[in-house]
Design an enzyme around this catalytic site. Structure first.
Site, short mmCIF file in Angstrom:
data_model
loop_
_atom_site.label_atom_id
_atom_site.label_comp_id
_atom_site.label_asym_id
_atom_site.label_seq_id
_atom_site.Cartn_x
_atom_site.Cartn_y
_atom_site.Cartn_z
N SER A 1 -110.18 57.57 3.90
CA SER A 1 -109.59 58.39 4.97
C SER A 1 -110.08 59.83 5.00
O SER A 1 -109.86 60.52 6.00
CB SER A 1 -108.07 58.41 4.83
OG SER A 1 -107.54 57.25 5.41
N LYS B 1 -111.95 60.83 7.91
CA LYS B 1 -111.31 61.03 9.22
C LYS B 1 -111.39 62.49 9.66
O LYS B 1 -111.57 62.79 10.84
CB LYS B 1 -109.84 60.61 9.15
CG LYS B 1 -109.63 59.11 8.92
CD LYS B 1 -108.16 58.83 8.63
CE LYS B 1 -107.88 57.35 8.42
NZ LYS B 1 -106.49 57.12 7.97
N TYR C 1 -115.75 52.24 12.10
CA TYR C 1 -114.69 52.87 11.32
C TYR C 1 -114.68 52.36 9.88
O TYR C 1 -114.56 53.13 8.93
CB TYR C 1 -113.34 52.64 12.01
CG TYR C 1 -112.15 53.03 11.16
CD1 TYR C 1 -111.83 54.37 10.96
CD2 TYR C 1 -111.37 52.06 10.52
CE1 TYR C 1 -110.76 54.75 10.16
CE2 TYR C 1 -110.29 52.43 9.72
CZ TYR C 1 -109.99 53.77 9.53
OH TYR C 1 -108.95 54.13 8.74
N TYR D 1 -100.57 62.36 5.31
CA TYR D 1 -99.67 61.39 5.94
C TYR D 1 -98.22 61.83 5.86
O TYR D 1 -97.92 62.99 6.11
CB TYR D 1 -99.84 59.99 5.31
CG TYR D 1 -101.26 59.64 5.03
CD1 TYR D 1 -102.16 59.49 6.08
CD2 TYR D 1 -101.71 59.50 3.74
CE1 TYR D 1 -103.48 59.19 5.83
CE2 TYR D 1 -103.03 59.20 3.48
CZ TYR D 1 -103.91 59.05 4.53
OH TYR D 1 -105.20 58.76 4.28
N VAL E 1 -107.73 56.30 0.24
CA VAL E 1 -107.23 55.27 -0.68
C VAL E 1 -108.24 54.93 -1.77
O VAL E 1 -107.93 54.21 -2.71
CB VAL E 1 -106.80 53.98 0.06
CG1 VAL E 1 -105.52 54.21 0.86
CG2 VAL E 1 -107.91 53.42 0.93
#
Ligand code: GLN
Length: 612
Positions: free
Chosen positions: A73, A76, A198, A250, A268
């Site tokens: 992530s 991102k 992705y 998050y 992760v």
């Protein structure tokens, strides 16, 4: 110890601190290695690295900082930057919101009316972001993402094919999100290819050191501190850091900002990247994750780093040093141009009309405001205001505009604004070229002095017509027979414009009396060429007297600036005076002592000005 044996390098207290921090958390066994992407389960729970990268490109590394893992992530945040560069802020905001969702990273959460994902840091927003990145110049989306991330890391990155396959084989939840996005028109094509991109983007391999360098790139306005490449367009760095700060961790983002206070992003794979804007970048790697999917050790390490090193964004704001370092006028510090006695007198009595402010540090609205106030306060007392920006580290656009407006309002008061040094200013803010710039403070001072002298002495102030030796500053007023004797004994030389009269390092044997033309004194560069100008002499002046007296080698070059004629008193002639004309020698020594004490007084004035 012989002079060429280096001692062991001293221990860095910063490395010692990072080692202790690593040791403190190495034993922690909280968290679980992610296994929902089967391939990730192969990570070793003991891998643990901490890296810290500075804005000037120094990277501290402790532990497993070269162990590769997949970025997941963390990608991102960077893909969001690329999408912004491709589509612009308005378009991206129309598709992806920037509201913290308080949901887990993989939540299928879209805004009720529009179907827009809450933010680009959760999977829904990241998949939507990926879909906005364009295929360009024959390059696929993933090729462009890979190149973008490689520029941020400062080395070519590649994709872990096993992890990519593993996620592609199992990523059904993300596929569901992709179809939802298609349903709401957030992405304009079928999601299949976007999802593969992705998954590949998440499988880019990095190490802990890379994370710190990427973070430092974000902290450094998008410029990679190792390669100096502008990896991220500077206008979008703020957008990236903002969503990292509000959504990067998050459903732990609020607590993270509260306790740690750094824009950050986790993945992760076990990576955490945190940036302190304008200052430094942090990378932590440790695979076991907590319930929110953030690296358990990563959170602990960042908590300690933030507290121990006082890195919280809001803890202390920037403590900007005073922006004015020195303030003096041209009666205290004059340019290196040697002036005839009359001009020197005028500058001593009227030099206060030229004011110089030496600035330092980061010039932004807050620091420049004090400069503006000081300039306006000086304006009634001066005609020229020079801002010396030699020690300015940065100068933002707000400051540039304020300087332009300051120039206009000073002009209305009959005060000219000048800035230096030109090369530094143009590098910091190219648009500053509209203001009057000078190569350095000396050139700016000389320019203003020349104007002031023209005003106070008249248009001919600068004339230095050829002189006879009896009219030189050194010999003026000596008895006629002394002058006649000297005129016979002192050899005459000439030099063409550009010719070297004295070379730095030469043995000093003589004093030079300039009868016509101008010479420049220039410091030698390391290459041996002539560099910065430190003095100018015109007809009637003498130079080289210190060498004649102490015999030390010449410290600077002297070059003819125009065609020149000069006469020379060398050591042999000076020695001969002792027996042949002892009185003349005494007179000469008195004159020389006066010249040297004059110079010393000037230096003392300058030192006093620099100390205030
Ligand atoms: N590729 C991962 C996923 O979509 C990234 C998630 C993460 O790192 N939090 O599930």
């Amino acid at each position: 110890m012989s002079s060429n044996t280096a001692k062991h390098p001293a221990q860095s207290p910063i490395e010692n601190y990072l080692k202790a921090l690593h040791a403190r958390h190495a034993a922690l066994d909280d968290g679980e290695v992610a296994d929902y992407i089967p391939e990730l389960a192969n990570a070793n729970a003991h891998w643990f690295g901490i890296s810290l990268a500075t804005r000037d490109g120094h990277v501290y590394e402790v532990g497993d900082t070269r162990q590769t893992f997949t970025i997941q992530s963390i990608s991102k945040a960077l893909a969001y930057g690329l999408a912004l560069e491709d589509r612009g802020e308005d378009f991206i905001l129309s598709r992806i919101s920037v509201e913290p969702s308080g949901d887990a990273f993989n939540a299928i959460s879209l805004k009720a009316e529009s179907g827009a994902p809450f933010n680009p840091m959760i999977n829904a927003g990241a998949i939507a972001t990926c879909g906005q990145i364009q295929k360009r110049d024959g390059r696929s989306r993933i090729e462009r993402i890979l190149a973008y991330l490689s520029a941020c890391a400062g080395r070519p990155l590649s994709i872990d094919q096993a992890v990519y396959r593993s996620e592609s084989d199992t990523g059904h939840r993300n596929r569901a999100i992709g179809w939802m996005l298609r349903n709401f028109g957030i992405i304009d094509e079928e999601p299949t290819e976007i999802l593969e991109t992705y998954f590949q983007q998440c499988a880019i391999q990095v190490n802990c050191r890379d994370l710190a360098v990427i973070a430092a790139t974000l902290a450094n306005h998008g410029r990679n501190p190792l390669t100096h490449e502008q990896a991220i367009a500077p206008e979008y760095v703020e957008n990236i850091l903002s969503v990292m700060a509000s959504c990067g961790m998050y459903d732990f983002s609020g607590e993270w900002l509260y306790h740690i206070g750094l824009p950050a992003k986790s993945g992760v794979g076990g990576g955490v990247l945190a940036a302190l804007p304008g200052q430094l970048g942090i990378g932590v790697f440790s695979p076991p994750l907590d319930a929110q999917g953030n690296s358990a050790r990563g959170i602990r390490v960042c908590t300690d780093l933030s507290h121990d090193l006082s890195l919280h964004l809001f803890a202390n704001g920037p403590q900007l040093p005073a922006s004015i370092r020195l303030s003096y006028d041209a009666s205290q510090v004059a340019s290196r141009r040697q002036r005839a006695p009359e001009a020197r007198q005028v500058l001593l009595s009227s030099g206060h009309r030229i004011r110089l402010l030496e600035l330092q540090g980061e010039l932004n609205f807050v620091t420049t405001e004090t400069v503006i106030r000081a300039a306006l306060k000086q304006a009634p007392y001066c005609q020229y205001l020079i801002l010396n920006c030699r020690n300015v580290a940065s100068l933002d656009d707000v400051t540039r505009k304020l300087f332009e407006e300051l120039k206009d309002s000073l002009e209305n008061q009959g005060v000219q604004l000048h800035l230096c040094p030109a090369s530094r200013l143009l590098a910091l803010a190219p648009a500053i070229a509209k203001l009057p710039l000078h190569a350095d403070d000396d050139a700016a001072l000389e320019y203003c002095e020349n104007q002031l002298l023209a005003e106070l002495i008249g248009p001919d102030w600068d004339q230095a017509p050829p002189v006879e030796i009896g009219n030189t500053h050194l010999l003026r007023g000596l008895p006629a027979d002394d002058l006649a004797w000297l005129a016979r004994e002192m050899p005459t030389h000439d030099a063409a414009s550009g010719e070297c009269i004295i070379e730095a390092g030469d043995n000093a044997e003589s004093l030079f009396l300039l009868l016509s033309g101008t010479v420049e004194v220039r410091l030698p560069e390391p290459s041996g060429k002539s560099g910065k100008r430190v003095g100018v002499f015109v007809a009637g002046m003498s130079f080289g007297e210190m060498g004649l007296i102490d015999g030390a080698p010449r410290s600077a070059h002297v070059l003819a600036h125009t065609p020149v004629v000069y006469r020379v008193i060398d050591r042999a002639l000076f020695d001969r005076l002792e027996t042949e004309r002892p009185k003349l020698k005494i007179r000469l020594l008195e004159r020389l002592a006066c010249q040297i004490s004059d110079n010393l007084r000037r230096s003392n004035r300058e030192i006093a000005a620099f100390k205030n």
